[in-house]
Design a protein around this motif. Structure first.
Motif, PDB file in Angstrom:
ATOM      1  N   PHE A  17      26.435   8.907  46.050  1.00 15.96           N
ATOM      2  CA  PHE A  17      25.671   8.655  47.276  1.00 15.96           C
ATOM      3  C   PHE A  17      24.890   7.354  47.148  1.00 15.96           C
ATOM      4  N   ARG A  25      23.734  -0.895  52.435  1.00 16.49           N
ATOM      5  CA  ARG A  25      22.531  -1.707  52.575  1.00 16.49           C
ATOM      6  C   ARG A  25      22.853  -3.187  52.374  1.00 16.49           C
ATOM      7  N   LEU A  29      22.188  -6.146  54.966  1.00 15.92           N
ATOM      8  CA  LEU A  29      21.314  -7.262  54.629  1.00 15.92           C
ATOM      9  C   LEU A  29      22.045  -8.594  54.668  1.00 15.92           C
ATOM     10  N   ASN A  58      23.730  12.159  52.555  1.00 13.74           N
ATOM     11  CA  ASN A  58      22.607  11.739  51.710  1.00 13.74           C
ATOM     12  C   ASN A  58      22.375  10.242  51.807  1.00 13.74           C
ATOM     13  N   GLU A  61      20.953   9.372  55.229  1.00 15.36           N
ATOM     14  CA  GLU A  61      19.558   9.795  55.390  1.00 15.36           C
ATOM     15  C   GLU A  61      18.607   8.830  54.694  1.00 15.36           C
ATOM     16  N   GLN A  62      19.030   8.383  53.527  1.00 16.30           N
ATOM     17  CA  GLN A  62      18.189   7.428  52.806  1.00 16.30           C
ATOM     18  C   GLN A  62      18.054   6.139  53.621  1.00 16.30           C
ATOM     19  N   ALA A  65      15.775   6.707  56.463  1.00 21.43           N
ATOM     20  CA  ALA A  65      14.379   6.775  56.010  1.00 21.43           C
ATOM     21  C   ALA A  65      13.821   5.385  55.745  1.00 21.43           C
ATOM     22  N   GLU A  66      14.678   4.512  55.268  1.00 23.80           N
ATOM     23  CA  GLU A  66      14.199   3.173  54.914  1.00 23.80           C
ATOM     24  C   GLU A  66      14.297   2.202  56.080  1.00 23.80           C
ATOM     25  N   GLY A  67      14.800   2.676  57.231  1.00 22.30           N
ATOM     26  CA  GLY A  67      14.776   1.829  58.413  1.00 22.30           C
ATOM     27  C   GLY A  67      15.999   0.946  58.591  1.00 22.30           C
ATOM     28  N   TYR A  68      17.012   1.096  57.745  1.00 24.03           N
ATOM     29  CA  TYR A  68      18.216   0.276  57.917  1.00 24.03           C
ATOM     30  C   TYR A  68      19.098   0.835  59.030  1.00 24.03           C
TER      31      TYR A  68
END
Lengths: 502, 502
Positions: A17, A25, A29, A58, A61-62, A65-68
């Motif tokens: 995950f 990410r 980016l 998973n 969700e991460q 949570a981090e706004g990506y």
């Protein structure tokens, strides 16, 4: 569909995950996945990557949570729009990043710049101690078994009060043990209320400078004098007024005369009365009284650095200056770095009652307090007699080692380096022949794997005679002999070069 | 003959020679024995005092060594002339000493005066932890047996390199262990070369202030914000610009707007992104990027205080700000005080490569380095998996304790204090009813033996709503229940007083 190519490494320690999270990410980016892009359903992505759907969930969700990513897993997931475009560009174009770096060189404070410019007293981290590095105790003779037992006693079942934040002034039983020791061995007159446990001499100097010195203040400083102190005071913005040192220690009369002529009053005088650093002389009783009288009359503070007076080989040690002070002008500092181990990081200050509150608050502000359980172990170590026993043993050992050095020097170094015995401490001074530069000599010594700092490095004014500072306590007699032979070779080549130059 | 009357106490612990030494010294210092007075022969004095001649010789030799007496034992011993008369007078007349004291009040530096005036964040040293003191871990759950074994392993047979002066940057294996932990758990991107071992958060703040702030510099500061940081920065002479905090953390846009209007550029911004102190909110991803962009554009430094993010109870923790920073502007600070024990005094800084040298030198200048063997023990503790195991256990325990507090508050405090659960950290905020002053509430709570700091104590501007900060991690569920009941009583009496006043 194949918006992004994510390569999974099933042998890697990073969970799948996380690999997916990082791949996505990175794609966001670098702009590969643009803001607003809808990601494929988790089920499809799971099939494509041959992982379970949970793994994808998973990772998503991460990223949410981090706004990506935006949205809810299962109801459409989109790359977020809010990432600032500028930042994406910075990430994309590494040349912009580096131009950013050069355009905005780190801006630090004036004090930060001073700290960066000035090297502090060099300390070597070699695995074997080198002849004749000053100030190193015989750490291999430390009673490890005893300390280890005390350590187990406290760590196995510690009182809760030793686990939470502690008193910034220090663990009271340790302060009391230090009072008993200082009264008996050093003639210091104090109560536990005046003792502050600190992490060693360096912190004593630092706290004193913070509390007593504003930029532009002046202090009287022994010349030659201890570099660690000099760096702290100059970094605090203080001006150092050199006071010469002779066979009776710091020349107090000269300092007083200078003060009268220049009509200046210093805030502080730094002095090593028991064993002047690095000259090794003792401040005479007459000068001690003069100094105390002068301080009482002018309101000047005296910082008494009693760094290695535990090791007195002949006669009884002189009482500390602090014990003679009736005006409450003396700040007394001591350390366990020389008496026990430098790596323990424990020492103490004894300050006049009028300064206790400020020193304790300054300590709390700097780094709260010293480790509590180690303070309790040391208190037990002192109270159960191990400390004085260890000092007694080391006193004998260091005396032997000094004599070994003196004998070896007589044998090999005669005519090259004239070493006087010292009744106290952990180093001696060796005088070089006329015309021999001690910086050159020390450099040549280093090439022969000998550490013998030049006396002029400790001087504010030009020294009248050049010499080397030699420590002997941290190395055994074989190393002393071998070091002496190597130093002889080094100084012979320096002499030869000097002869050729004439 | 009977020049001096010395009373010997043969039951005292002080040896007889010391009693004689002290008696004679006192007599000299008070002028009873004047300069030039010849002392009786040692043999006569020995007979008179009923002690051995050696005892007298020892006392005389000490007095000669210290300059009180002159001459040679056996060939006539005289009281020395050199003692300054003035000093004798001072010693004689204690009223002069005290007038000296009042005439010369301790002159300390401006910074010393600031330190004395301002109380630092209060810490209680009570033997039992009090509900609801914030920031206290469950120290009784620490794995003492494991630490004790590791401690014995290192203390019984330590490598010599751990006994001498150590690397001011910290023990390398510990720095490497911290890098692995921070990469995996916090998304921090760093090498061991960027990590500096320090004695905790307080030292991180202190070193940062020294290196980056000159008096008069400004820094952006969360409002409300951490008092320990505020004290350090104000003591460094910096001006704090308050930045409000809402549900998405520090209001970065407001700070940027303010900077544009006032055309001022701060040197530093202090931020607690993972778990804002004390509000408990998380800085949104959007604001994180904004903040980083702003810092990169202006050359401002960001100090990221990640003080208790280890304890995330729901969702995965957000990556640290440092891990998103491509411009090298973030200084990241963490501590083992919350994750393990406050009394260990170990923490770390992760600094941009451009600042490493300065930070390491500043640490060396402040107090050299942290205790070496404790660093090695901690490295082993982390590398052998004990650290993450302990964190996992504490995370579960603290989550349970927070739920206990929330439940107890629902039961007892409804209408008095509105507590929101927090996904992270070691404390929650409870909101007071309209018109209730939190300072009064906290005072009343203290009278009921409850420690609940008022939110406005952390504020630079007046807060919009009053509240209390409640820690729950250091006390068990019985103490949480009992504390909640006591707090209820306290707040009921505050409510009642407020009603009567209306």
């Amino acid at each position: 569909m194949a918006l992004v190519s994510i390569e999974l490494d099933r042998q890697a320690t990073a969970p799948l995950f996380q690999q997916i999270y990082e791949g996505l990410r990175e794609a966001i980016l670098t702009g590969q996945l643009e803001g607003g892009t809808r990601l494929p359903p988790t089920r499809e992505l799971a099939q494509e990557l041959h992982v379970s759907r949970n793994t994808i969930v998973n990772a998503f969700e991460q990223l949410i949570a981090e706004g990506y990513l935006e949205g809810k897993v299962g109801a459409g997931t989109y790359v977020t729009h809010v990432l600032p475009e500028d930042l994406l560009h910075i990430r994309n174009a590494s040349h912009i990043t580096s131009s950013y770096r050069s355009a905005h060189r780190p801006s630090i404070s004036r004090r930060g710049a001073l700290i960066t410019e000035r090297a502090i007293a060099p300390i070597h981290y070699a695995d074997t101690p080198r002849a004749f590095q000053p100030g190193l105790p015989a750490v291999d003779r430390f009673p490890f078994e005893i300390w280890s037992k005390l350590s187990a006693r406290y760590w196995r079942n510690p009182p809760l009060s030793l686990l939470r934040y502690g008193d910034p002034q220090g663990y009271r039983p340790l302060r009391e043990a230090i009072v008993s020791y200082l009264k008996a061995a050093r003639g210091v007159r104090c109560e536990a209320e005046q003792v502050i446990i600190i992490s060693g001499s360096q912190q004593a100097l630092d706290l004193t400078a913070r509390i007593l010195l504003d930029p532009g203040d002046t202090i009287y400083f022994e010349d030659p004098g201890y570099l660690g102190a000099r760096h702290v005071f100059t970094n605090a913005g203080a001006g150092l007024i050199p006071v010469s040192v002779d066979h009776d220690g710091m020349n107090v009369d000269a300092a007083i005369a200078q003060a009268r002529v220049q009509r200046q009053q210093a805030q502080l005088i730094y002095v090593t009365p028991s064993h002047q650093y690095p000259m090794g002389v003792t401040l005479s009783m007459q000068r001690r009284f003069k100094l105390l009288e002068w301080a009482a009359q002018t309101g000047m503070w005296i910082l008494e650095d009693d760094y290695d007076s535990e090791f007195r080989y002949e006669g009884r040690p002189l009482q500390a200056l602090q014990g003679l002070d009736t005006g409450g002008r003396v700040i007394y500092m001591g350390s366990f770095s020389k008496a026990l181990l430098p790596s323990l990081r424990l020492g103490y200050l004894v300050v006049p009652p009028s300064l206790v509150e400020t020193f304790v608050k300054a300590r709390a502000l700097a780094d709260r307090h010293s480790p509590s359980i180690e303070q309790a172990i040391l208190a037990a170590f002192i109270n159960e007699g191990h400390f004085t026993r260890h000092l007694r043993r080391m006193r004998q050992l260091y005396h032997e080692r000094q004599m070994t050095l003196i004998d070896a020097a007589h044998m090999h170094l005669a005519g090259l380096l004239d070493i006087e015995p010292s009744e106290t401490g952990m180093h001696v001074v060796g005088w070089l022949g006329r015309g021999i530069d001690d910086h050159l000599a020390a450099q040549q010594a280093l090439l022969h794997n000998v550490d013998a700092p030049p006396l002029s490095a400790y001087c504010l004014n030009s020294p009248s005679q050049h010499g080397l500072v030699l420590g002997y306590t941290g190395i055994d007699s074989d190393a002393i002999h071998a070091g002496t032979r190597r130093l002889t070779q080094a100084l012979e080549s320096v002499e030869q070069a000097a002869r050729l130059a004439r």
